[in-house]
Write a protein that holds these residues in place. Structure first.
Motif, mmCIF file in Angstrom:
data_model
loop_
_atom_site.group_PDB
_atom_site.id
_atom_site.type_symbol
_atom_site.label_atom_id
_atom_site.label_comp_id
_atom_site.label_asym_id
_atom_site.label_seq_id
_atom_site.Cartn_x
_atom_site.Cartn_y
_atom_site.Cartn_z
ATOM 1 N N ASN A 91 9.968 29.937 25.722
ATOM 2 C CA ASN A 91 10.328 28.634 26.303
ATOM 3 C C ASN A 91 9.458 28.345 27.519
ATOM 4 O OD1 ASN A 91 13.584 29.568 25.489
ATOM 5 N ND2 ASN A 91 12.613 27.764 24.657
ATOM 6 N N GLY A 92 8.978 27.117 27.567
ATOM 7 C CA GLY A 92 8.210 26.690 28.741
ATOM 8 C C GLY A 92 6.759 27.148 28.738
ATOM 9 N N ALA B 51 1.424 23.346 33.225
ATOM 10 C CA ALA B 51 2.038 23.380 31.889
ATOM 11 C C ALA B 51 1.022 23.839 30.844
ATOM 12 C CB ALA B 51 2.587 22.004 31.531
#
Ligand SMILES: Nc1ncnc2c1ncn2[C@@H]1O[C@H](COP(=O)(O)OP(=O)(O)OP(=O)(O)O)[C@@H](O)[C@H]1O
Length: 278
Positions: free
Chosen positions: A44-45, A24
């Motif tokens: 996103n992400g 992440a």
């Protein structure tokens, strides 16, 4: 712990946070200076919220250092408040539990946003809930204000009001770290930006410096020109447009055209997404 440079309120070095196989946040480093607005950008992400949660201690980092000076006030991505309270009670309760809370300032924001003080929080629209949250946080004294998607779901008029509020923060000497997807908005308020994807920072620096660092070149779409050291941005039948480092373009006698921040962002992120598929 290393000593924080006096000009900085936040220093992050080689921060890593993995969820199983998901990297992440994968070894990022950046600094936020006093009186500066720093925007963390990415699709996103990309790892923006995880970065913020590690800074706030809401997620345990796997590696790296986070050095923070002074107090932090935070508006999270999910803006939940006590639904059964009225707006007035929400302000009173926040004032009771928060050091250095300016109740008058908070009421002035609520007035500006035209939020009824006696309305129950659960009856507010999503936009009004965000406004209330921002009012509560901006009325706290802090060295660093962290906002995760502060303008999400707001109409354009309110969004501009919120951007104005963010712009005012450095006047009092505090700093801002915020995340956004909206590049036009970032260009209006941010001094410095970091472009993130897949847990890594692809580019970081002053917005103006980043725009200066790149340019667009156009080459005929023929095999002859393959191997350009840059990011293919767009193609037509006859030509390919690349976003490249300006020094590279000049050294190789390409004609440079100015490029928007949006194009730089898109080219860097798309190139990184393509690399992940190789
Ligand atoms: N608690 C969790 N458990 C497992 N994976 C997680 C968790 N939180 C985030 N992730 C994953 O980590 C990666 C980064 O997520 P993160 O929420 O930090 O991204 P983001 O840039 O804030 O995205 P968005 O703009 O969509 O909010 C994503 O792949 C996400 O699925």
């Amino acid at each position: 712990m290393e000593k924080l440079e006096s000009k900085n309120v936040l220093e992050i070095k080689n921060l890593k946070k993995y969820y199983g196989n998901i990297h992440a946040v994968d070894g990022i480093s950046f600094e936020v200076e006093k009186g500066e607005i720093f925007a963390l950008l990415g699709p996103n992400g990309a790892g923006k919220t995880t970065t913020i949660k590690c800074i706030l201690g809401l997620r345990r980092k796997d590696e790296g250092t986070i050095n923070l000076r002074g107090s932090v006030a935070y508006v999270p991505e999910g803006k939940e408040l006590y639904g059964s309270y009225t707006v007035k009670k929400m302000i009173e309760v926040t004032a009771d539990v928060t050091d250095e809370f300016d109740k008058e300032k908070c009421c002035a924001y609520i007035d500006k946003f035209q939020i009824p003080l006696n309305e129950k929080v659960s009856n507010l629209s999503n936009g009004q809930t965000t406004q209330l949250y921002l009012a509560l946080v901006l009325s706290q004294r802090a060295e660093l204000y962290i906002f995760d998607e502060p303008t999400w779901g707001l109409d354009p008029i309110v969004r501009n009001q919120v951007l104005d509020m963010i712009r005012e923060i450095p006047i009092a000497g505090a700093s801002v770290l915020y995340t956004s997807h909206i590049l036009g908005e970032v260009e209006k308020v941010a001094d410095k930006v970091a472009i993130m994807n897949r847990g890594k920072i692809l580019e970081v620096g002053y917005l103006d410096d980043i725009k200066e660092r790149y340019c667009a070149i156009s080459v005929p779409s023929s095999t002859e020109f393959q191997g350009i050291s840059g990011y293919r941005y767009k193609s037509t039948e006859s030509e390919d447009i690349y976003i490249v480092n300006k020094e590279y373009a000049l050294a190789n006698n390409f004609e440079c055209s100015p490029v928007t921040f949006e194009a730089i962002f898109e080219a860097l992120v798309l190139n990184d997404i393509n690399l992940s598929k190789e």
